[in-house]
Design an enzyme around this catalytic site. Structure first.
Site, PDB file in Angstrom:
ATOM      1  CB  SER A  45      -0.939   0.006   1.201  1.00 45.09           C
ATOM      2  OG  SER A  45      -0.224   0.173   2.404  1.00 45.09           O
ATOM      3  CB  SER A 197      -3.657   2.280  -0.321  1.00 45.18           C
ATOM      4  OG  SER A 197      -3.587   2.680   1.032  1.00 45.18           O
TER       5      SER A 197
END
Length: 249
Positions: A45, A197
């Site tokens: 992420s 993310s």
């Protein structure tokens, strides 16, 4: 030397060994609680800033201390002591609000009272666009996790902090959002890998200041391919020497 003297010496030696071990464990606990905590990057992420297989130190004193500063988060007290808030752009380890047993690492984007929104892939803070400049492409699967070139954009926050973000998917699900108003005592976190993310745009939500663990400081080891640092025989082919001892920005 008599048998009794030998037994006493042996007993004293064992006692001294246990004492040294206990002292070492207490010292390690103090260092981990109040100074530095090692942390490994579990997901992609924060690419390209942080990669899976990066091992870094987190400074614990940066934002003061809460119950989450201690192992297992004992309910010793509420709130933070000796605290100062993070700055916009800091890369922070924090406890996942829905399940504080899980550690997350993201970048601080929104401070208490801020209004945050994504519009067509561009970040807006308090209705002002954050400057976003395309700086090139990365064609390296170790950095991007995909076998194709990926566009890289540099963002510069209002306080001057700049960093690179990946744009894996134009018009992705997180590129257009509602406006988020950050509550008092909370922060809005986002990953630099904007299309991959799980952050405050989604189920992370606003992060209470009590959940902050510390600020990411320096990468002390990095290895690719999902290998363990203990697999020393893989170091020649998988270790990332260029990332060692880099600061996290």
């Amino acid at each position: 030397m008599s048998v009794a003297q030998k037994e006493a010496k042996k007993s004293g030696g064992l006692g001294e060994t246990f004492s040294v071990i206990i002292q070492a464990l207490l010292l390690a606990l103090v260092i981990r609680t109040f100074l530095f905590q090692p942390f490994s990057i579990p997901s992609g992420s924060m690419r390209p800033t942080l990669l899976e297989g990066d091992y870094l130190f987190v400074t614990k004193w940066a934002y003061g201390y809460s119950r989450h500063s201690f192992p297992f988060s004992p309910p010793l007290f509420s709130g933070r002591i000796f605290g100062s808030g993070p700055e916009r752009g800091d890369v922070v380890v924090f406890k996942f609000p829905p399940n504080p047993s899980i550690d997350y690492i993201k970048r601080v984007i929104g401070l208490p009272g801020d209004r945050i929104q994504m519009r067509q892939g561009q970040l807006f803070i308090n209705d002002q666009p954050v400057p976003r400049e395309k700086v090139g492409q990365i064609d390296n699967p170790d950095v991007t996790e995909v076998n194709r070139p990926v566009d890289v954009y540099k963002e510069t926050l209002p306080n001057g902090v700049s960093y690179d973000t990946l744009d894996l998917t134009p018009n992705g699900v997180g590129d257009d959002t509602r406006e988020f108003i950050v509550p008092a005592g909370h922060y809005f976190m986002m990953g630099d890998n904007r299309d991959n993310s799980t952050d405050s745009r989604f189920n992370v939500g606003y992060v209470p200041e009590e959940n902050l663990v510390g600020r990411a400081n320096i990468i002390f080891f990095s290895i690719a391919g999902g290998a363990s640092p203990l697999e020393i025989w893989k170091w020649p082919s998988l270790m990332r020497p260029s990332r060692l001892f880099n600061g996290v920005h």
